[in-house]
Design a protein around this motif. Structure first.
Motif, PDB file in Angstrom:
ATOM      1  N   GLY A 176       0.825  -1.201   0.000  1.00 26.69           N
ATOM      2  CA  GLY A 176       0.000   0.000   0.000  1.00 26.69           C
ATOM      3  C   GLY A 176       0.860   1.252   0.000  1.00 26.69           C
ATOM      4  N   TRP A 177       0.497   2.207   0.857  1.00 23.92           N
ATOM      5  CA  TRP A 177       1.208   3.481   0.879  1.00 23.92           C
ATOM      6  C   TRP A 177       2.561   3.397   1.589  1.00 23.92           C
ATOM      7  N   LEU A 178       2.927   2.219   2.096  1.00 25.15           N
ATOM      8  CA  LEU A 178       4.259   2.032   2.672  1.00 25.15           C
ATOM      9  C   LEU A 178       5.260   1.576   1.616  1.00 25.15           C
ATOM     10  N   ASN A 179       4.795   1.304   0.407  1.00 25.71           N
ATOM     11  CA  ASN A 179       5.669   0.923  -0.699  1.00 25.71           C
ATOM     12  C   ASN A 179       6.390   2.169  -1.226  1.00 25.71           C
ATOM     13  N   PRO A 180       7.722   2.154  -1.315  1.00 29.53           N
ATOM     14  CA  PRO A 180       8.439   3.344  -1.807  1.00 29.53           C
ATOM     15  C   PRO A 180       8.002   3.798  -3.195  1.00 29.53           C
ATOM     16  N   GLU A 181       7.436   2.898  -3.998  1.00 26.61           N
ATOM     17  CA  GLU A 181       7.004   3.251  -5.346  1.00 26.61           C
ATOM     18  C   GLU A 181       5.582   3.820  -5.383  1.00 26.61           C
ATOM     19  N   ALA A 182       4.901   3.860  -4.220  1.00 24.65           N
ATOM     20  CA  ALA A 182       3.490   4.262  -4.190  1.00 24.65           C
ATOM     21  C   ALA A 182       3.234   5.625  -4.830  1.00 24.65           C
ATOM     22  N   PRO A 183       4.003   6.671  -4.539  1.00 27.94           N
ATOM     23  CA  PRO A 183       3.708   7.978  -5.147  1.00 27.94           C
ATOM     24  C   PRO A 183       3.739   7.953  -6.673  1.00 27.94           C
ATOM     25  N   GLN A 184       4.705   7.255  -7.251  1.00 26.38           N
ATOM     26  CA  GLN A 184       4.797   7.211  -8.706  1.00 26.38           C
ATOM     27  C   GLN A 184       3.706   6.356  -9.325  1.00 26.38           C
ATOM     28  N   LEU A 185       3.290   5.311  -8.612  1.00 22.87           N
ATOM     29  CA  LEU A 185       2.165   4.508  -9.099  1.00 22.87           C
ATOM     30  C   LEU A 185       0.886   5.350  -9.139  1.00 22.87           C
ATOM     31  N   PHE A 186       0.705   6.167  -8.116  1.00 19.41           N
ATOM     32  CA  PHE A 186      -0.452   7.056  -8.091  1.00 19.41           C
ATOM     33  C   PHE A 186      -0.370   8.085  -9.212  1.00 19.41           C
ATOM     34  N   ALA A 187       0.825   8.630  -9.432  1.00 22.85           N
ATOM     35  CA  ALA A 187       0.993   9.632 -10.483  1.00 22.85           C
ATOM     36  C   ALA A 187       0.702   9.030 -11.861  1.00 22.85           C
ATOM     37  N   ARG A 188       1.078   7.774 -12.069  1.00 28.37           N
ATOM     38  CA  ARG A 188       0.780   7.115 -13.346  1.00 28.37           C
ATOM     39  C   ARG A 188      -0.723   7.029 -13.569  1.00 28.37           C
ATOM     40  N   PRO A 209       4.528  -8.216   4.479  1.00 26.81           N
ATOM     41  CA  PRO A 209       4.830  -8.039   5.906  1.00 26.81           C
ATOM     42  C   PRO A 209       4.106  -6.881   6.561  1.00 26.81           C
ATOM     43  N   GLU A 210       3.728  -5.868   5.814  1.00 28.27           N
ATOM     44  CA  GLU A 210       3.080  -4.692   6.395  1.00 28.27           C
ATOM     45  C   GLU A 210       2.193  -4.027   5.355  1.00 28.27           C
ATOM     46  N   LEU A 211       1.273  -3.211   5.849  1.00 30.95           N
ATOM     47  CA  LEU A 211       0.285  -2.594   4.968  1.00 30.95           C
ATOM     48  C   LEU A 211      -0.237  -1.316   5.607  1.00 30.95           C
ATOM     49  N   ALA A 212      -0.443  -0.315   4.772  1.00 25.82           N
ATOM     50  CA  ALA A 212      -1.128   0.903   5.216  1.00 25.82           C
ATOM     51  C   ALA A 212      -2.076   1.333   4.113  1.00 25.82           C
ATOM     52  N   THR A 217       2.452   9.709   5.956  1.00 28.39           N
ATOM     53  CA  THR A 217       2.369  11.128   5.610  1.00 28.39           C
ATOM     54  C   THR A 217       3.372  11.485   4.523  1.00 28.39           C
ATOM     55  N   ALA A 218       4.603  10.991   4.657  1.00 29.93           N
ATOM     56  CA  ALA A 218       5.628  11.282   3.647  1.00 29.93           C
ATOM     57  C   ALA A 218       5.213  10.738   2.288  1.00 29.93           C
ATOM     58  N   ALA A 219       4.638   9.530   2.270  1.00 28.65           N
ATOM     59  CA  ALA A 219       4.225   8.913   1.010  1.00 28.65           C
ATOM     60  C   ALA A 219       3.073   9.680   0.379  1.00 28.65           C
ATOM     61  N   LEU A 220       2.084  10.053   1.177  1.00 22.34           N
ATOM     62  CA  LEU A 220       0.932  10.769   0.641  1.00 22.34           C
ATOM     63  C   LEU A 220       1.321  12.173   0.180  1.00 22.34           C
ATOM     64  N   LEU A 221       2.235  12.797   0.885  1.00 24.35           N
ATOM     65  CA  LEU A 221       2.707  14.116   0.468  1.00 24.35           C
ATOM     66  C   LEU A 221       3.411  14.025  -0.885  1.00 24.35           C
ATOM     67  N   ALA A 222       4.257  13.009  -1.033  1.00 23.83           N
ATOM     68  CA  ALA A 222       4.940  12.803  -2.313  1.00 23.83           C
ATOM     69  C   ALA A 222       3.940  12.450  -3.404  1.00 23.83           C
ATOM     70  N   ALA A 223       2.915  11.663  -3.048  1.00 19.37           N
ATOM     71  CA  ALA A 223       1.887  11.276  -4.025  1.00 19.37           C
ATOM     72  C   ALA A 223       1.090  12.496  -4.494  1.00 19.37           C
ATOM     73  N   HIS A 224       0.774  13.377  -3.568  1.00 22.29           N
ATOM     74  CA  HIS A 224       0.048  14.591  -3.950  1.00 22.29           C
ATOM     75  C   HIS A 224       0.864  15.413  -4.939  1.00 22.29           C
ATOM     76  N   LYS A 225       2.137  15.611  -4.634  1.00 24.31           N
ATOM     77  CA  LYS A 225       2.978  16.428  -5.501  1.00 24.31           C
ATOM     78  C   LYS A 225       3.155  15.781  -6.873  1.00 24.31           C
ATOM     79  N   ALA A 226       3.398  14.455  -6.879  1.00 27.39           N
ATOM     80  CA  ALA A 226       3.584  13.755  -8.148  1.00 27.39           C
ATOM     81  C   ALA A 226       2.267  13.682  -8.932  1.00 27.39           C
ATOM     82  N   GLY A 227       1.171  13.446  -8.225  1.00 29.53           N
ATOM     83  CA  GLY A 227      -0.126  13.383  -8.876  1.00 29.53           C
ATOM     84  C   GLY A 227      -0.519  14.723  -9.464  1.00 29.53           C
ATOM     85  N   LYS A 228      -0.283  15.789  -8.717  1.00 26.99           N
ATOM     86  CA  LYS A 228      -0.603  17.128  -9.217  1.00 26.99           C
ATOM     87  C   LYS A 228       0.220  17.438 -10.462  1.00 26.99           C
ATOM     88  N   ALA A 229       1.494  17.087 -10.440  1.00 26.44           N
ATOM     89  CA  ALA A 229       2.349  17.333 -11.599  1.00 26.44           C
ATOM     90  C   ALA A 229       1.838  16.575 -12.820  1.00 26.44           C
TER      91      ALA A 229
END
Length: 435
Positions: A151-163, A217-220, A234-246
Motif C-alpha cells: 500500500g502506501w508504505l511501498n516506496p514506489e506508491a507515489p509514482q504509481l499514483f501519479a501514473r 509483511p506490512e500494509l497501510a 504522511t511522507a508517502a501521501l505528500l509525495a503522491a500529492h505532488k507527483a499526482g498534481k504534476a
C-alpha cells in the motif's frame, strides 16, 4: 424539477422522492456570482461491490475495524444518472465525486477503457445538467494489487499514483472543473482524536489480517493505518500529492488542483499551547504544502476544545452529533479562516455536514454555518464554494451504514432515494445564491 422526461421516468422507477420547493424570502446575505453550491459523494461509499479495492479486503478480514461490509452501497455504479438528477433538482451547480482507481487500473499498468469511459460519462453527465464536476482522484480506496505491494508504505506508491493520475486525466480530464488529488490525507492522525483508544488495537489486527491474506509483511491504507506508521504514511501521501498534481497539470495545465483536509474548529480553553500543538500535528505539514496548490479543500464536521492536558468534552447544553462531537455553526468559518491563514490560497469547502439521524440538526446547521462563512468572506476570506457531505446516506467506513450524513435517505433494499427536509433547505439557499 428541471428533469427531462427520460430522467424523470428513471427517477420514478428507482423510487426517488424529490424535495418540495422551499419558499424563501429575498436573500439578506448574497454570495458572489459563480459561487459553487454542491453535494459530495465518493466512489467506494456509493457505487457498491468495489471488489478489487484494498478497503473491500479490509472489510472482509476477521476481525475488522469496519463494522460491516460495503456490499451494494447505494448501487450508484448503475444509478449515477439519478444521483446527478437529484443534484440538479436541488438547484445546485456542482457535484463532487471520486474516481475509483481499483476499477480503472484493476491490474498494474492495465487500464480499463470501459471504466475510464464510465467516469467520463459522469463528467459529461454533469456538464449536460449544468453541474461543474469536482473530481477526487483518490478518496482513500486503492487497488488490491497496490495493497499487495504494501500500500502506501511501498516506496514506489507515489509514482504509481501519479501514473494513474496521468492516464485518468488524459482520458477524461478535459471536462473536469476542479481536481483534488487526495481526500483527507491527514485522516489517520485525526482518527486518533475521534475514535476510542481501543480502536487502535482493532485497526492493527485488521491490517495484520489483510497483510497476511496478501502475503506482505506490512500494509497501510489511506484511511486505515497504525499510528506508528503515520510518519511514513504522511511522507508517502505528500509525495503522491505532488507527483499526482504534476501529472494532472502536465495533461491539462489550466485545471485547478488541490487536496482536501479534515479539520476541526480548534478552540483553546486556557493557554493555547495544546491547541497549537494539535493544529501543527493534524494539519501543519499539509497546509504548508498547499501553498503551492491552487486551493485548499476544507472538510469540517465538529468543534473540538483543547485544554492543557488534551481534548475536553463539549460544554453542557451543546448540540452533539451521533459520535458525541459538538455541532457548532461557526465551526466551518473558523476552520476555513485557519486554513487560509496558513496555506494562503483560496478555500473550497469540499465537505461540511453532520452525522445525525435527526435531520432537524442538519437543516439548522446548514444556514447557521453559511451565515458565519459569509461573514468571513466579507472580512476578506476567499472561498470558492460550499459542497455538502453527503448527497446520500452512504457507507461511512468504520461506522458502516449506521451513520447518516445524507441529504437523501437511501432504502437499503430498493435503493430508492428520498429527500430529507435539509435537502430543501440547501436547495433554497443555492437557488437564491444567498439566505
Amino acid at each position: 424539477m428541471n428533469l427531462d422526461r427520460r430522467s424523470f421516468a428513471a427517477a420514478a422507477a428507482a423510487g426517488v422522492l424529490l424535495p418540495h420547493a422551499v419558499r424563501a424570502a429575498p436573500p439578506r446575505v448574497t454570495f458572489p456570482k459563480g459561487f459553487l453550491w454542491g453535494a459530495a459523494t465518493a466512489g467506494h461509499q456509493i457505487e457498491g461491490n468495489n471488489l478489487n479495492s484494498d478497503i473491500w479486503l479490509l472489510e472482509q478480514v476477521k476481525p475488522s475495524v469496519f463494522s460491516e461490509p460495503s456490499g451494494d452501497a447505494c448501487n450508484s455504479l448503475e444509478l449515477w444518472p439519478i444521483d446527478l438528477d437529484l443534484v440538479k433538482s436541488l438547484g445546485l451547480n456542482c457535484y463532487r465525486f471520486s474516481l475509483e482507481w481499483a476499477r480503472i487500473e484493476p491490474e498494474p499498468g492495465q487500464f480499463s477503457i470501459a471504466m475510464l469511459n464510465h467516469y467520463k460519462a459522469i463528467v459529461d453527465g454533469c456538464r449536460a445538467r449544468g453541474l461543474a464536476p469536482l473530481v477526487t482522484y483518490c478518496h482513500y480506496a486503492a487497488p488490491r494489487w497496490f495493497a499487495a505491494r504494501g500500500g502506501w508504505l511501498n516506496p514506489e506508491a507515489p509514482q504509481l499514483f501519479a501514473r494513474f493520475c496521468d492516464r485518468a486525466t488524459r482520458h477524461l480530464g478535459a471536462g473536469i472543473h476542479t481536481a483534488m488529488t487526495l481526500n483527507e490525507p491527514n485522516i489517520v492522525p485525526m482518527l486518533q482524536v475521534v475514535l476510542p483508544p481501543q480502536a487502535q488495537t482493532i485497526i492493527a489486527l485488521t491490517l495484520d489480517g489483510a497483510a497476511k491474506a496478501l502475503g506482505v509483511p506490512e500494509l497501510a491504507v489511506a484511511n486505515t493505518a497504525k499510528q506508528a506508521d503515520v510518519p511514513r504514511l504522511t511522507a508517502a501521501l505528500l509525495a503522491a500529492h505532488k507527483a499526482g498534481k504534476a501529472a494532472i497539470k502536465a495533461a491539462r495545465p489550466d485545471l485547478p488542483v488541490g487536496l482536501t483536509l479534515a479539520m476541526f474548529d480548534d478552540e483553546a480553553v486556557g493557554a493555547p499551547a495544546m491547541r497549537d500543538r494539535m493544529r501543527q500535528q493534524l494539519y501543519g505539514t499539509w497546509l504548508e504544502a498547499a501553498r503551492d496548490d491552487d486551493f485548499i479543500g476544507v472538510q469540517n464536521y465538529e468543534k473540538v476544545r483543547w485544554g492543557p492536558e488534551g481534548r475536553l468534552p463539549p460544554p453542557a447544553g451543546a448540540v452533539r452529533n451521533d459520535n458525541g462531537g459538538e455541532v457548532y455553526g461557526p465551526s466551518l468559518a473558523n476552520a476555513c479562516r485557519y486554513a487560509h491563514a496558513v496555506a494562503r490560497v483560496p478555500v473550497l469547502v469540499s465537505e461540511h455536514g453532520v452525522a445525525t439521524s435527526d435531520d432537524r440538526i442538519r437543516a439548522k446547521l446548514i444556514p447557521g454555518a453559511l451565515v458565519e462563512l459569509h461573514k468571513a468572506m466579507v472580512e476578506g476570506l476567499p472561498v470558492l464554494g460550499y459542497v455538502h457531505w453527503s448527497l446520500l446516506d452512504n457507507y461511512e467506513w468504520v461506522a458502516g451504514y449506521k451513520s447518516h450524513l445524507g441529504l437523501f435517505a437511501v432504502d437499503r433494499t430498493t435503493f430508492a432515494r428520498t429527500a430529507k427536509p435539509s435537502a430543501g433547505v440547501l436547495g433554497a439557499i443555492a437557488r437564491a445564491n444567498g439566505l
